[in-house]
Design a protein around this motif. Structure first.
Motif, short mmCIF file in Angstrom:
data_model
loop_
_atom_site.label_atom_id
_atom_site.label_comp_id
_atom_site.label_asym_id
_atom_site.label_seq_id
_atom_site.Cartn_x
_atom_site.Cartn_y
_atom_site.Cartn_z
N SER A 41 0.63 -1.00 0.15
CA SER A 41 -0.29 0.11 -0.09
C SER A 41 0.97 1.34 -0.02
O SER A 41 1.99 1.30 0.98
N PRO A 42 0.61 2.06 -0.62
CA PRO A 42 1.40 3.54 -1.00
C PRO A 42 0.74 4.59 -0.06
O PRO A 42 -0.53 4.35 1.29
N SER A 44 1.70 8.46 1.45
CA SER A 44 3.05 9.56 1.25
C SER A 44 3.26 10.58 2.75
O SER A 44 3.87 11.89 2.78
N PHE A 45 2.83 10.22 3.53
CA PHE A 45 3.02 11.10 4.51
C PHE A 45 4.64 10.69 5.13
O PHE A 45 4.52 9.27 5.86
N ALA A 61 -2.55 6.21 9.03
CA ALA A 61 -3.08 6.65 10.05
C ALA A 61 -4.62 6.16 9.95
O ALA A 61 -4.77 5.01 9.43
N THR A 72 -1.58 -2.54 6.49
CA THR A 72 0.04 -2.22 6.98
C THR A 72 0.27 -1.92 8.50
O THR A 72 1.11 -2.14 8.79
N SER A 99 -4.29 1.02 -3.72
CA SER A 99 -4.58 2.29 -2.79
C SER A 99 -5.67 1.01 -2.18
O SER A 99 -6.88 1.66 -1.57
#
Ligand SMILES: Cc1cc2nc3c(=O)[nH]c(=O)nc-3n(C[C@H](O)[C@H](O)[C@H](O)COP(=O)(O)O)c2cc1C
Length: 286
Positions: A41-42, A44-45, A61, A72, A99
């Motif tokens: 899974s992607p 970006s934080f 999150a 994850t 995602s």
């Protein structure tokens, strides 16, 4: 407008923060659960926080919508290992597809059409198609809260780095113009780092730049030179002394043509300096 974060709904906080704290690099995380089921899974934080020790952090999150946790996160709590695959333009659509909220146990490598490649020191597989991959050990998971939207920091030590040869120059260093990275911004926006939109800013003068406050008043208050121009001029160590041999036809023409009109002469000189600065000719502009 001024926004007080306390007054915003979580979804609006996310909107405003994600649109300005951008672009963010994408950590495409490959993990496994204790049964060995793979997840991809992607996130970006994500960023690099230390080179020595080599530490990166990403944050799966808690969902704002229903406060559930991501697979994850569950996986790294069970098996503290992760491959972080770096996302370049050629794999961005497949990355986005992965995602989707597939059920636990569904292998996003298969859903998004990626090939597994064994890592050398940890169990989760790498994404073969990714041009840069980081084999990481999870040092710590730091929860920032129990509510929907709360970040869960996965603090990772990078053990091994795989870089595709096509990104390296003859000295085996990475050629930034070849990486073709993508990054996430707000909403559905992404940016692509191509050689056309890259630019360089030389590091500040190690001998200390004179600073914008030390520029002559007429330059500092110029209506033509921008903050970027003044930043370049203020980065010199000493106000340059013009060499007597300095010869510039265009400069001579400006001085001759506007000799009876000093205000217009200044405007022309500043416009000329701006053009020189825009093409990186700092000493000529001075
Ligand atoms: C480019 C991109 C970046 C994302 N960044 C994050 C992020 O930083 N944190 C997060 O919780 N979710 C992020 N998401 C959403 C997760 O990828 C998504 O919730 C995914 O279903 C989580 O999968 P998992 O439950 O299998 O771990 C991002 C999605 C995309 C497409």
């Amino acid at each position: 407008m001024i926004f007080n974060l306390q007054d915003l709904k979580p979804v609006d906080r996310q909107h405003y923060l994600q649109h300005v704290i951008a672009p963010r690099p994408i950590c495409f995380a490959s993990t496994i659960d204790k049964e060995g089921a793979v997840n991809l899974s992607p996130f970006s934080f994500f960023n690099l926080f230390s080179a020595n020790p080599p530490v990166v952090i990403f944050s799966p999150a808690r969902r704002v919508r229903d406060n559930t946790t991501k697979h994850t996160l569950q996986n790294v709590l069970e098996v503290p290992e992760v491959v972080i695959n770096i996302v370049t333009y050629d794999i961005v659509q497949q990355t986005s597809l992965s995602s989707c909220e597939y059920a636990k146990g569904v292998d996003e490598f298969e859903k998004a059409g990626f090939t597994k490649e064994a890592a050398t020191t940890i169990r989760p597989p790498m994404v073969k198609e990714s041009k840069a991959k980081l084999e990481c050990k999870v040092l710590e998971v730091k929860s920032l809260g129990e509510e929907g939207g709360a970040g869960q920091l996965v603090i990772c030590e990078v053990l091994v780095l795989h870089i595709d040869d096509s990104l390296l120059n003859e000295e085996k260093k990475i050629d930034q113009t070849k990486v073709d990275l993508v990054a996430r911004l707000g909403g559905d926006w992404y940016s692509r780092v191509t050689s056309e939109n890259l630019f360089q800013v030389p590091k500040p003068n190690t001998k200390l730049g004179i600073g914008i406050d030390a520029l002559p008043e007429g330059i500092r208050n110029s209506k033509i030179l921008t903050g970027n121009h003044l930043g370049m001029l203020g980065n010199v160590h000493d106000v340059p002394v013009i060499e007597p041999s300095f010869d510039d036809e265009h400069l001579k023409n400006i001085i001759q043509y506007y000799s009876l009109n000093p205000a217009d002469m200044e405007k022309e000189l500043h416009a000329y300096a701006a053009r020189l600065l825009d093409s990186g000719k700092i000493s000529e502009a001075w």
